[in-house]
Design a protein around this motif. Structure first.
Motif, PDB file in Angstrom:
ATOM      1  N   HIS A   8       0.689  -1.120  -0.272  1.00 56.18           N
ATOM      2  CA  HIS A   8      -0.011  -0.286  -0.174  1.00 56.18           C
ATOM      3  C   HIS A   8       0.892   1.403  -0.081  1.00 56.18           C
ATOM      4  CE1 HIS A   8      -3.950  -2.918   1.130  1.00 56.18           C
ATOM      5  NE2 HIS A   8      -3.624  -3.148   1.820  1.00 56.18           N
ATOM      6  N   LEU A   9       1.806   0.996   0.101  1.00 54.67           N
ATOM      7  CA  LEU A   9       3.066   2.699   0.357  1.00 54.67           C
ATOM      8  C   LEU A   9       2.990   3.446  -1.026  1.00 54.67           C
ATOM      9  CD1 LEU A   9       4.720   3.324   2.156  1.00 54.67           C
ATOM     10  CD2 LEU A   9       7.033   2.096   1.503  1.00 54.67           C
ATOM     11  N   PRO A  10       2.977   3.287  -1.929  1.00 53.86           N
ATOM     12  CA  PRO A  10       3.232   3.786  -3.666  1.00 53.86           C
ATOM     13  C   PRO A  10       1.976   4.748  -3.451  1.00 53.86           C
ATOM     14  CG  PRO A  10       4.171   2.246  -3.572  1.00 53.86           C
ATOM     15  CD  PRO A  10       3.494   1.496  -2.809  1.00 53.86           C
ATOM     16  N   ALA A  11       0.722   4.090  -2.990  1.00 58.55           N
ATOM     17  CA  ALA A  11      -0.445   4.765  -3.197  1.00 58.55           C
ATOM     18  C   ALA A  11      -0.701   5.895  -1.495  1.00 58.55           C
ATOM     19  CB  ALA A  11      -1.697   3.886  -2.480  1.00 58.55           C
ATOM     20  N   ILE A  12       0.114   5.765  -0.210  1.00 57.11           N
ATOM     21  CA  ILE A  12      -0.411   6.082   0.677  1.00 57.11           C
ATOM     22  C   ILE A  12       0.972   7.233   0.334  1.00 57.11           C
ATOM     23  CG2 ILE A  12       0.601   6.447   3.464  1.00 57.11           C
ATOM     24  CD1 ILE A  12      -0.417   3.191   3.324  1.00 57.11           C
ATOM     25  N   GLY A  13       1.769   7.603   0.220  1.00 59.60           N
ATOM     26  CA  GLY A  13       2.453   8.471  -0.648  1.00 59.60           C
ATOM     27  C   GLY A  13       2.229   9.041  -1.634  1.00 59.60           C
ATOM     28  N   ALA A  14       1.185   8.502  -2.192  1.00 59.13           N
ATOM     29  CA  ALA A  14       0.600   9.674  -3.526  1.00 59.13           C
ATOM     30  C   ALA A  14      -0.873  10.550  -1.995  1.00 59.13           C
ATOM     31  CB  ALA A  14       0.116   9.438  -4.347  1.00 59.13           C
ATOM     32  N   GLY A  15      -1.229  10.330  -1.606  1.00 63.99           N
ATOM     33  CA  GLY A  15      -1.812  10.833  -0.472  1.00 63.99           C
ATOM     34  C   GLY A  15      -2.751  10.040   0.126  1.00 63.99           C
ATOM     35  N   ASP A  16      -3.101   8.891  -0.664  1.00 67.81           N
ATOM     36  CA  ASP A  16      -5.025   7.882  -0.740  1.00 67.81           C
ATOM     37  C   ASP A  16      -5.021   7.801   0.655  1.00 67.81           C
ATOM     38  OD1 ASP A  16      -6.735   6.658  -1.736  1.00 67.81           O
ATOM     39  OD2 ASP A  16      -5.752   4.774  -2.322  1.00 67.81           O
ATOM     40  N   PRO A  17      -6.258   8.619   1.415  1.00 67.04           N
ATOM     41  CA  PRO A  17      -6.439   7.970   3.047  1.00 67.04           C
ATOM     42  C   PRO A  17      -7.234   6.191   2.605  1.00 67.04           C
ATOM     43  CG  PRO A  17      -7.846   9.924   2.016  1.00 67.04           C
ATOM     44  CD  PRO A  17      -7.120   9.619   1.265  1.00 67.04           C
ATOM     45  N   GLU A  18      -8.185   5.686   1.811  1.00 75.51           N
ATOM     46  CA  GLU A  18      -8.388   4.234   1.749  1.00 75.51           C
ATOM     47  C   GLU A  18      -7.032   3.831   1.543  1.00 75.51           C
ATOM     48  OE1 GLU A  18     -11.111   3.019   1.260  1.00 75.51           O
ATOM     49  OE2 GLU A  18     -11.447   5.169   1.966  1.00 75.51           O
ATOM     50  N   SER A  19      -5.930   3.612   0.444  1.00 79.36           N
ATOM     51  CA  SER A  19      -4.912   2.748   0.898  1.00 79.36           C
ATOM     52  C   SER A  19      -3.998   3.244   2.557  1.00 79.36           C
ATOM     53  CB  SER A  19      -3.631   3.339   0.138  1.00 79.36           C
ATOM     54  OG  SER A  19      -4.372   3.102  -1.321  1.00 79.36           O
ATOM     55  N   PHE A  20      -4.378   3.995   2.974  1.00 79.76           N
ATOM     56  CA  PHE A  20      -3.032   4.443   4.519  1.00 79.76           C
ATOM     57  C   PHE A  20      -5.219   4.146   5.451  1.00 79.76           C
ATOM     58  CE2 PHE A  20      -3.301   6.219   8.710  1.00 79.76           C
ATOM     59  CZ  PHE A  20      -1.281   6.194   9.181  1.00 79.76           C
ATOM     60  N   ALA A  21      -6.166   3.965   5.220  1.00 78.44           N
ATOM     61  CA  ALA A  21      -7.007   2.435   5.853  1.00 78.44           C
ATOM     62  C   ALA A  21      -6.264   1.202   6.127  1.00 78.44           C
ATOM     63  CB  ALA A  21      -8.709   2.589   5.003  1.00 78.44           C
ATOM     64  N   LEU A  22      -6.798   0.758   4.709  1.00 79.01           N
ATOM     65  CA  LEU A  22      -5.702  -1.134   4.307  1.00 79.01           C
ATOM     66  C   LEU A  22      -5.120  -1.356   5.066  1.00 79.01           C
ATOM     67  CD1 LEU A  22      -7.211  -1.449   0.406  1.00 79.01           C
ATOM     68  CD2 LEU A  22      -8.301  -1.949   2.327  1.00 79.01           C
ATOM     69  N   TRP A  23      -3.947  -0.250   5.149  1.00 74.76           N
ATOM     70  CA  TRP A  23      -2.948  -0.746   5.337  1.00 74.76           C
ATOM     71  C   TRP A  23      -3.148  -0.569   7.734  1.00 74.76           C
ATOM     72  CZ3 TRP A  23       0.197   2.552   9.552  1.00 74.76           C
ATOM     73  CH2 TRP A  23       1.120   1.889   9.126  1.00 74.76           C
ATOM     74  N   MET A  24      -3.307   0.495   7.753  1.00 73.63           N
ATOM     75  CA  MET A  24      -4.030   0.160   9.284  1.00 73.63           C
ATOM     76  C   MET A  24      -4.969  -0.840   9.401  1.00 73.63           C
ATOM     77  SD  MET A  24      -4.987   4.302  10.533  1.00 73.63           S
ATOM     78  CE  MET A  24      -6.317   4.189   8.970  1.00 73.63           C
ATOM     79  N   ALA A  25      -5.231  -1.556   9.091  1.00 74.58           N
ATOM     80  CA  ALA A  25      -6.082  -2.791   9.334  1.00 74.58           C
ATOM     81  C   ALA A  25      -4.673  -3.769   9.581  1.00 74.58           C
ATOM     82  CB  ALA A  25      -6.933  -3.178   8.034  1.00 74.58           C
ATOM     83  N   GLY A  26      -4.047  -4.211   8.828  1.00 74.63           N
ATOM     84  CA  GLY A  26      -3.227  -4.900   9.194  1.00 74.63           C
ATOM     85  C   GLY A  26      -1.520  -4.850  10.345  1.00 74.63           C
ATOM     86  N   ALA A  27      -1.855  -2.703  10.291  1.00 77.00           N
ATOM     87  CA  ALA A  27      -0.713  -2.712  11.402  1.00 77.00           C
ATOM     88  C   ALA A  27      -1.206  -2.350  12.514  1.00 77.00           C
ATOM     89  CB  ALA A  27      -0.057  -1.606  10.351  1.00 77.00           C
ATOM     90  N   GLU A  28      -2.486  -2.111  12.574  1.00 79.79           N
ATOM     91  CA  GLU A  28      -2.884  -1.884  14.232  1.00 79.79           C
ATOM     92  C   GLU A  28      -2.437  -2.728  15.282  1.00 79.79           C
ATOM     93  OE1 GLU A  28      -6.914  -0.488  14.732  1.00 79.79           O
ATOM     94  OE2 GLU A  28      -6.940  -0.797  16.793  1.00 79.79           O
TER      95      GLU A  28
END
Lengths: 181, 77
Positions: A8-28
């Motif tokens: 998800h890192l490239p999309a998060i780096g591009a400022g996509d909150p939905e990709s950050f949501a998917l990252w948070m689901a695994g990272a939390e």
């Protein structure tokens, strides 16, 4: 199964909150578990929310380093530094804190858990179910007093119903063989 | 002041909420109920929160707990 959340890192780096949501689901979950040692001294929910916000703010500067979960490892450092900084402010640094963070990896979600949860949720009594649903729907946006008021309960009754719902749900899931934290 | 078992359970349940107030600089503040718990109560609140978040995530289509949704709402501001 272990996951590399850096997908998800490239999309998060591009400022996509939905990709950050998917990252948070695994990272939390692994981030929360790493904060367990601070549980008696810090409100780890507050530490975790602040950590996730800071990670979002600087994620575009995090570069993959050839190993999995670069952003998660960065988040672990942010969480630890934030927790230690808060403890220093309160002058409550634990003795011998060597800063050994957990090498806890994110895992793929259990597809059976969602189905079992829905089945157990159906069996809850009405008032506990209402309290549980109110918490789920609120997503941390409102205090319990507001949720209780909407349901026509006192805050104390709301909390009793929520506690009962959580216990019944956990018992039901364990009876179905679901492993819970 | 010593709390009764029911009061302690209510404090623990309250501390499992993902709602956190913020200070003037936007920093997340500890939950008032968490502040009222002793060390054992705070550890119990940690365990109860971990369980609650696992259940919330399992009920969410994206696998997001109330913590994740609270952060996402903050990002969207």
């Amino acid at each position: 199964l272990s996951l590399d959340l850096d997908m998800h890192l490239p999309a998060i780096g591009a400022g996509d909150p939905e990709s950050f949501a998917l990252w948070m689901a695994g990272a939390e979950p692994p981030l929360r578990r790493a904060l367990r040692r601070f549980a008696a001294d810090l409100d780890t929910e507050a530490v975790l929310q602040e950590t996730l916000l800071r990670v979002w703010q600087v994620a575009r500067r995090v570069e993959p380093d050839g190993r999995p979960n670069a952003l998660l490892r960065f988040a672990h450092r942010v969480a630890r530094n934030l927790a230690l900084s808060m403890l220093r402010a309160a002058r409550e640094i634990p003795d011998g804190d060597a800063g050994a963070d957990l090498a806890d990896e994110p895992r793929a979600p259990d597809p059976l858990l969602r189905r079992a949860l829905a089945a157990c949720r159906e069996r809850l009594p009405r008032r506990p179910a209402q309290a549980l649903d109110a918490r789920l729907d609120a997503s941390g946006a409102e205090p319990d007093a507001a949720l209780a008021r909407r349901l026509g309960m006192t805050t104390n009754t709301f909390l009793q119903n929520f506690t009962r719902a959580r216990k019944l749900l956990a018992d039901c899931l364990r009876a179905r063989g679901v492993e819970l934290p | 002041m010593k709390t009764t078992r029911a009061e302690r359970e209510a404090l623990i349940a309250a501390a499992t909420s993902a709602h956190r107030a913020r200070d003037a600089d936007g920093r997340v503040l500890p939950h008032p109920a968490w502040l009222d718990l002793d060390a054992d109560g705070r550890r119990a609140a940690f365990d109860a929160t971990e369980l609650a978040r696992a259940l919330e995530a399992a009920a969410d289509a994206r696998g997001l707990s109330a913590t994740g949704r609270a952060v996402l709402a903050r990002i969207a501001l």
